[in-house]
Design an enzyme around this catalytic site. Structure first.
Site, PDB file in Angstrom:
ATOM      1  N   CYS A 215      76.903 -73.388  57.785  1.00  0.00           N
ATOM      2  CA  CYS A 215      76.162 -72.731  58.747  1.00  0.00           C
ATOM      3  C   CYS A 215      74.770 -72.830  58.386  1.00  0.00           C
ATOM      4  CB  CYS A 215      76.648 -71.348  58.918  1.00  0.00           C
ATOM      5  SG  CYS A 215      76.403 -70.550  57.466  1.00  0.00           S
TER       6      CYS A 215
ATOM      7  N   ASP B  90      73.248 -70.942  56.188  1.00  0.00           N
ATOM      8  CA  ASP B  90      72.634 -69.604  55.654  1.00  0.00           C
ATOM      9  C   ASP B  90      72.453 -69.686  54.426  1.00  0.00           C
ATOM     10  OD1 ASP B  90      72.845 -68.877  58.484  1.00  0.00           O
ATOM     11  OD2 ASP B  90      74.631 -67.662  58.218  1.00  0.00           O
TER      12      ASP B  90
ATOM     13  N   CYS C 164      73.561 -64.789  58.884  1.00  0.00           N
ATOM     14  CA  CYS C 164      74.067 -64.113  60.261  1.00  0.00           C
ATOM     15  C   CYS C 164      74.508 -62.641  59.587  1.00  0.00           C
ATOM     16  CB  CYS C 164      75.588 -64.750  60.602  1.00  0.00           C
ATOM     17  SG  CYS C 164      76.934 -64.283  59.237  1.00  0.00           S
TER      18      CYS C 164
ATOM     19  N   CYS D  54      81.590 -65.921  55.090  1.00  0.00           N
ATOM     20  CA  CYS D  54      80.131 -65.250  54.767  1.00  0.00           C
ATOM     21  C   CYS D  54      80.100 -64.327  53.868  1.00  0.00           C
ATOM     22  CB  CYS D  54      79.678 -64.521  56.075  1.00  0.00           C
ATOM     23  SG  CYS D  54      79.901 -65.396  57.827  1.00  0.00           S
TER      24      CYS D  54
HETATM   25 FE1  FES Z   1      76.948 -68.561  57.865  1.00  0.00          FE
HETATM   26 FE2  FES Z   1      77.633 -66.301  58.231  1.00  0.00          FE
HETATM   27  S1  FES Z   1      77.532 -67.802  59.854  1.00  0.00           S
HETATM   28  S2  FES Z   1      76.954 -66.887  56.397  1.00  0.00           S
END
Ligand code: FES
Length: 145
Positions: free
Chosen positions: A33, A35, A59, A103
């Site tokens: 993702c 992140d 997120c 996550c």
């Molecule tokens: Fe990327 Fe949650 S969607 S850490």
């Protein structure tokens, strides 16, 4: 879909920020993702984690798990901090929806990356700790995000 605890930590994340001259800093990323999570640890001479702060560019579940993870490692020894797994963090949050389990891995890996940095800086080996695969702190100094 989210527990009250997750919502609480998402809306009021604990320990957000940076620690100047931290004993260890770890930055990890989720390749899927994109992140990113950065964790700062202040570890005293007895190996006790006196303070812990984080910054998460990610997120809601990532924010909530980092917040809970910082709460869980504060006041702990390095050995105890290694037991703060993503499972432990999720349990403390009363669970996460299955699609959000990945996550919570960021939080565990960020703690490991920060402890790894601490070990490197001090020339020590922490038993049971290896460099997290998602550690992206190389060249951190030049990085600005
Ligand atoms: Fe990327 Fe949650 S969607 S850490």
């Amino acid at each position: 879909m989210y527990s009250e605890k997750v919502m609480d930590h998402f809306n009021n994340p604990r320990n957000v920020g940076e620690i100047e001259n931290a004993s260890g800093v770890g930055t990890v990323g989720n390749a899927k993702c994109g992140d990113i999570m950065r964790m700062y640890l202040d570890i005293d001479e007895n190996g006790i984690i006196q303070d812990c702060k984080f910054k998460t560019f990610g997120c809601g579940a990532a924010v909530a798990t980092s917040s809970m993870a910082t709460e869980l490692v504060k006041g702990k020894t390095i050995r105890e901090a290694l037991e703060v797994t993503n499972k432990a963090v999720m349990e403390a949050l009363d669970g996460l929806p299955p699609v959000k389990v990945h996550c919570s891995l960021l939080a565990e890996e960020a703690i490991h990356a920060a402890l790894w940095d601490y070990a490197q800086k001090n020339g020590i080996t922490i038993e049971g700790l290896s460099k997290p695969k998602s550690d992206i702190s190389e060249g951190e100094e030049e990085e600005d995000y």
